[in-house]
Write a protein that holds these residues in place. Sequence first.
Motif, mmCIF file in Angstrom:
data_model
loop_
_atom_site.group_PDB
_atom_site.id
_atom_site.type_symbol
_atom_site.label_atom_id
_atom_site.label_comp_id
_atom_site.label_asym_id
_atom_site.label_seq_id
_atom_site.Cartn_x
_atom_site.Cartn_y
_atom_site.Cartn_z
ATOM 1 N N PHE A 152 0.830 -1.201 0.000
ATOM 2 C CA PHE A 152 0.000 0.000 0.000
ATOM 3 C C PHE A 152 0.872 1.261 0.000
ATOM 4 C CE2 PHE A 152 -2.520 -3.243 2.249
ATOM 5 C CZ PHE A 152 -3.660 -3.265 1.448
ATOM 6 N N SER A 153 0.332 2.320 -0.580
ATOM 7 C CA SER A 153 0.940 3.646 -0.484
ATOM 8 C C SER A 153 -0.047 4.560 0.225
ATOM 9 C CB SER A 153 1.270 4.211 -1.876
ATOM 10 O OG SER A 153 0.082 4.413 -2.635
ATOM 11 N N GLN A 157 -3.704 13.786 0.660
ATOM 12 C CA GLN A 157 -4.690 14.436 -0.199
ATOM 13 C C GLN A 157 -5.482 15.448 0.624
ATOM 14 O OE1 GLN A 157 -7.205 11.927 -2.579
ATOM 15 N NE2 GLN A 157 -5.494 10.954 -3.633
ATOM 16 N N VAL A 158 -6.156 16.356 -0.087
ATOM 17 C CA VAL A 158 -6.942 17.409 0.559
ATOM 18 C C VAL A 158 -8.407 17.185 0.233
ATOM 19 C CG1 VAL A 158 -7.298 19.894 0.785
ATOM 20 C CG2 VAL A 158 -5.003 18.999 0.324
ATOM 21 N N PHE A 165 -5.698 14.273 4.612
ATOM 22 C CA PHE A 165 -5.815 12.883 5.027
ATOM 23 C C PHE A 165 -4.926 12.017 4.134
ATOM 24 C CE2 PHE A 165 -8.865 13.306 1.605
ATOM 25 C CZ PHE A 165 -8.808 12.101 0.931
ATOM 26 N N ARG A 166 -4.649 10.826 4.607
ATOM 27 C CA ARG A 166 -3.838 9.864 3.859
ATOM 28 C C ARG A 166 -4.742 9.027 2.949
ATOM 29 N NH1 ARG A 166 1.958 9.876 4.152
ATOM 30 N NH2 ARG A 166 2.586 10.293 6.305
ATOM 31 N N ALA A 167 -4.526 9.127 1.652
ATOM 32 C CA ALA A 167 -5.278 8.309 0.703
ATOM 33 C C ALA A 167 -4.579 6.957 0.560
ATOM 34 C CB ALA A 167 -5.350 9.003 -0.659
ATOM 35 N N PRO A 194 -8.446 0.307 -2.472
ATOM 36 C CA PRO A 194 -8.308 0.530 -1.018
ATOM 37 C C PRO A 194 -8.863 1.871 -0.542
ATOM 38 C CG PRO A 194 -6.284 -0.389 -1.916
ATOM 39 C CD PRO A 194 -7.136 -0.016 -3.077
ATOM 40 N N GLN A 195 -9.137 2.805 -1.458
ATOM 41 C CA GLN A 195 -9.687 4.087 -1.023
ATOM 42 C C GLN A 195 -11.114 3.952 -0.501
ATOM 43 O OE1 GLN A 195 -8.875 7.841 -2.929
ATOM 44 N NE2 GLN A 195 -7.513 6.853 -4.394
#
Length: 251
Positions: A152-153, A157-158, A165-167, A194-195
């Motif tokens: 995962f990465s 993001q806004v 937050f972390r996407a 995964p989003q």
Amino acid sequence: MTISIIPTLQNHYVLPEPHQSDRSPYCTLLWRRGQLLVKSPKHIKQPYLPSLYNEELLVECLKHSPIKLVSIDSKLGETWVKFWAEACEQANKPIFLRLPSGNQRLKKGNSLSRKLQRVIDGIAALVLLILVSPVMLGLILLMQVYSPGSIFSHDWQVGECGRLFRAIKFCTNEGHNITPLGRWMRQYNLQNLPQLFNVVQGDRGLIGSRCWTLEDAVRLSLEAQKELNQLPNAWEINPEINLLNLDGQTL
């Protein structure tokens, strides 16, 4: 008024000249009702705060402070915003990007209808996660076989109201090179599955909700500020208006 995060770190001396780096510690810190505003200092020299040089120390300061949220000025740049975002993440403090008043592409309301939509999106995303879980498990197994490494990465993001937050995405590249499996996943947009976890957490919406990468959000914010400054009598416009309503109930 310039203050430190906690009184024990407020030193009454300044460095002779600011360090010229992407991670400059020079910024104005303002306190409002438990909310910390991190702003660009412009040409004013600020007190030297050791915590702004060290992420670990900054995290400890945030953890032991009564700060409820952090709002950071986009004019500080992507590197500096990311530095604060990572510290806030470790300290479990929400952080918001301050948005220029003319930039409506990044700002959305927080009405009751939108809150209801988020609840519906969260339930729908949870159902979809259950349905696509075999597909995601299969992709994880394939990634372990054909491109071992990070699965995962987590990119910044806004979202709405400028919240950072972390996407969560599948990592489709090994180093800086896209793997054949990663190229196939991107072709069918599978790296974004995964989003759905972000939707369940309320970080973003499921349909019709556009989020921006931190890089694009900072760029758009700076472009909007330039457009605002080029308007006739722009000097009469209060730059604090509608950046982020910290005194209201928008958060």
